[in-house]
Design a protein around this motif. Sequence first.
Motif, PDB file in Angstrom:
ATOM      1  N   GLU A 136      -3.839   4.435  -1.394  1.00  0.00           N
ATOM      2  CA  GLU A 136      -4.888   4.678  -0.395  1.00  0.00           C
ATOM      3  C   GLU A 136      -5.490   6.077  -0.499  1.00  0.00           C
ATOM      4  O   GLU A 136      -6.568   6.322   0.026  1.00  0.00           O
TER       5      GLU A 136
ATOM      6  N   THR B 217       0.847  -1.203   0.000  1.00  0.00           N
ATOM      7  CA  THR B 217       0.000   0.000   0.000  1.00  0.00           C
ATOM      8  C   THR B 217       0.879   1.248   0.000  1.00  0.00           C
ATOM      9  O   THR B 217       2.064   1.189   0.342  1.00  0.00           O
TER      10      THR B 217
ATOM     11  N   LEU C 126      -1.539  -0.559  -4.060  1.00  0.00           N
ATOM     12  CA  LEU C 126      -2.837   0.056  -3.729  1.00  0.00           C
ATOM     13  C   LEU C 126      -2.590   1.491  -3.262  1.00  0.00           C
ATOM     14  O   LEU C 126      -1.885   1.711  -2.276  1.00  0.00           O
TER      15      LEU C 126
ATOM     16  N   SER D 223     -12.516  -0.272   2.673  1.00  0.00           N
ATOM     17  CA  SER D 223     -11.735   0.681   1.881  1.00  0.00           C
ATOM     18  C   SER D 223     -10.597  -0.054   1.156  1.00  0.00           C
ATOM     19  O   SER D 223     -10.355   0.173  -0.035  1.00  0.00           O
ATOM     20  N   THR D 224      -9.895  -0.944   1.858  1.00  0.00           N
ATOM     21  CA  THR D 224      -8.821  -1.719   1.227  1.00  0.00           C
ATOM     22  C   THR D 224      -9.381  -2.515   0.044  1.00  0.00           C
ATOM     23  O   THR D 224      -8.801  -2.533  -1.046  1.00  0.00           O
ATOM     24  N   ARG D 225     -10.514  -3.149   0.271  1.00  0.00           N
ATOM     25  CA  ARG D 225     -11.098  -3.981  -0.806  1.00  0.00           C
ATOM     26  C   ARG D 225     -11.444  -3.127  -2.043  1.00  0.00           C
ATOM     27  O   ARG D 225     -11.263  -3.561  -3.170  1.00  0.00           O
TER      28      ARG D 225
ATOM     29  N   ASP E 129      -6.591 -10.168   3.335  1.00  0.00           N
ATOM     30  CA  ASP E 129      -7.129  -8.804   3.256  1.00  0.00           C
ATOM     31  C   ASP E 129      -7.667  -8.485   1.853  1.00  0.00           C
ATOM     32  O   ASP E 129      -8.565  -7.666   1.693  1.00  0.00           O
ATOM     33  N   VAL E 130      -7.041  -9.105   0.861  1.00  0.00           N
ATOM     34  CA  VAL E 130      -7.408  -8.754  -0.520  1.00  0.00           C
ATOM     35  C   VAL E 130      -8.291  -9.811  -1.196  1.00  0.00           C
ATOM     36  O   VAL E 130      -9.015  -9.506  -2.149  1.00  0.00           O
TER      37      VAL E 130
ATOM     38  N   ALA F  38     -11.365  -2.118   6.296  1.00  0.00           N
ATOM     39  CA  ALA F  38     -11.219  -3.317   5.450  1.00  0.00           C
ATOM     40  C   ALA F  38     -11.966  -3.119   4.128  1.00  0.00           C
ATOM     41  O   ALA F  38     -11.475  -3.518   3.058  1.00  0.00           O
TER      42      ALA F  38
ATOM     43  N   HIS G 200      -9.950  -0.423  -2.910  1.00  0.00           N
ATOM     44  CA  HIS G 200      -8.689  -0.073  -3.576  1.00  0.00           C
ATOM     45  C   HIS G 200      -8.141  -1.266  -4.360  1.00  0.00           C
ATOM     46  O   HIS G 200      -7.475  -1.080  -5.388  1.00  0.00           O
TER      47      HIS G 200
ATOM     48  N   LEU H 250       0.359  -6.210   2.550  1.00  0.00           N
ATOM     49  CA  LEU H 250      -0.900  -6.805   3.020  1.00  0.00           C
ATOM     50  C   LEU H 250      -0.858  -8.326   2.976  1.00  0.00           C
ATOM     51  O   LEU H 250      -0.098  -8.920   2.222  1.00  0.00           O
TER      52      LEU H 250
END
Length: 498
Positions: A330, A106, A328, A170-172, A116-117, A168, A174, A112
């Motif tokens: 952010e 990130t 990713l 937000s990560t997905r 998480d992804v 989580a 991205h 990560l």
Amino acid sequence: LKVNAKIVIVGCGISGIAAAHRLVKAGFHHVRIVEATARSGGRIKTGSLGDNIIEIGANWIHGPSEENPVFCLARQYGLLDPEALTPENQAMDIGGHPPWVPNVFTSSGQKLNIEDVAPAVEMFAELLEQSSEFQSQGGEPYASMGDFIRSEVRRQAAEKWKDVDAAAISTRLHVVSNLLKVECCVNGSHSMDDVGLGAFGLYKTLPGLDCTFPGGYEGLIKNLMSELPGGLVTYNQPVHCVHWSNTEKRENPVVIECEAGERITADHAIVTVPLGYLKKHHSTLFRPPLPLHKLHSVQRLGFGTNNKIFVEFDSPWWDADCEVIYYLWEDEDAMVDQVPDVQRSWIKKLFGFTVLKPTERYGHVLCGWIAGHESEYMETLSEQEVMQGVTQLIRRFTGNPTITPRRILRSQWFHDPWTCGSYTYPGRGCSLQDLENMMEPLPTKTSQAQPLQVLFAGEATHPCYYSTVHGALLSGWREADRLISHYSSISPSELPRS
Ligand code: 6YU
């Protein structure tokens, strides 16, 4: 079959070479290729970075199995690694997306975990699979792939991820941005908003785990060229205009006018120039101009840019088993695949790197991938500036300020005057009809005029393998076969005399 028909092929990429090969083998002895550049191969182009072989153009055999003619030729010429030849490799059905081991970083310098992804990766893969179905259903609920993916992710996330915490999610989202950028590279498009939803499913994959040519993709070109008569290709001879429909002349009704002034008369021309070149030069390349329905398909089909940035390091900073590295951002809006400020932030469009394997062969070399207008802008920068951008990116994402590349090399396909981009994708509103229009010979209606004056081959003319080497190769064979069957079906008195 021994015919005296004069055939001029415009372009010495794999499609032009394939057409010549087939015609010469069938007994045609007046076949010529005119090529704008000093080399054969076109978008198959092997180069070097230090001691390493790298592919500036085509990279893999997509779907290396019995039905893939590129695989069969490469096997016949002994150009592949033993693993690629195994039945297990040929039987793997990956649907166009190899199951590579990823490392995900990130912009705040974190690495990560797969967990998480994974939910976003799985959702994205399912949507790609579903999107292929609209082709057969005949209806398009959204205008583009981009619209479809964003809307569906929003809808499904609200349903399936309602108990997941905001960070989580937000990560997905991205991850989705990153995968949209990957798809821009796969499709050679600026944005997935430019790729038609209905036509996306026209592209067909073949079984087999994608493989490379250990000695370089150009080995295929060299082998094919060695089987053609010497002197068949004229290099450094750009074609300016193909004059056709000369109703007064029954023999040699086509005149190929070269930029240097030479005029070559012929019975048939097979035009294999890339779609990017056609889009830019169609109005001067044909006299009379292309019929409107054909021109509209040239305009509707997409031809974008996908470039590579090869980067060599003294030692690896990625995991030993890592095959692909993703980034990713952010600070980016969720699910975007276009960078608002191209000049300042072009590097945000680079989705990441693939790792050249095996290490014993390549050393520590990564291949960065960047599509779209950001990629076209990257081409205008100096190598030093690109190196700087890449170094900053890697240092930021790994949190390691000491990583320094040894050397880099990037492709510049958009500014290549004979290609003008990378490869074809079906644009918004495209259908199979557009690819069929692309391959339709001129004149389109055979009245008194000589039939098959201008034929069209090249990756952009294949109905389901466009954008690939095997699609281009098959299109060259197809147009050669069209001429072979034409001359097989007419009586000897009608054959052109030499
Ligand atoms: C593949 C891969 N690969 C990466 C990159 C690029 C491409 N492809 P040519 O252009 O070769 O020949 C035309 C000739 O005409 C040329 O020599 C010109 O100089 C000449 N010419 C032009 N104008 C002229 C004039 N006026 N007069 C005379 N001569 C003139 N394909 O199978 N595996 O890994 C990749 C990749 C960076 C740029 C690729 C890949 C595409 C192929 O390279 C390309 O199709 C063929 O080489 C074209 O041959 P040709 O003969 O038609 O033209 C799921 C899903 C979704 C849908 N798509 C997924 C597909 C994935 C596509 N993958 C590509 C990826 C990579 C990485």
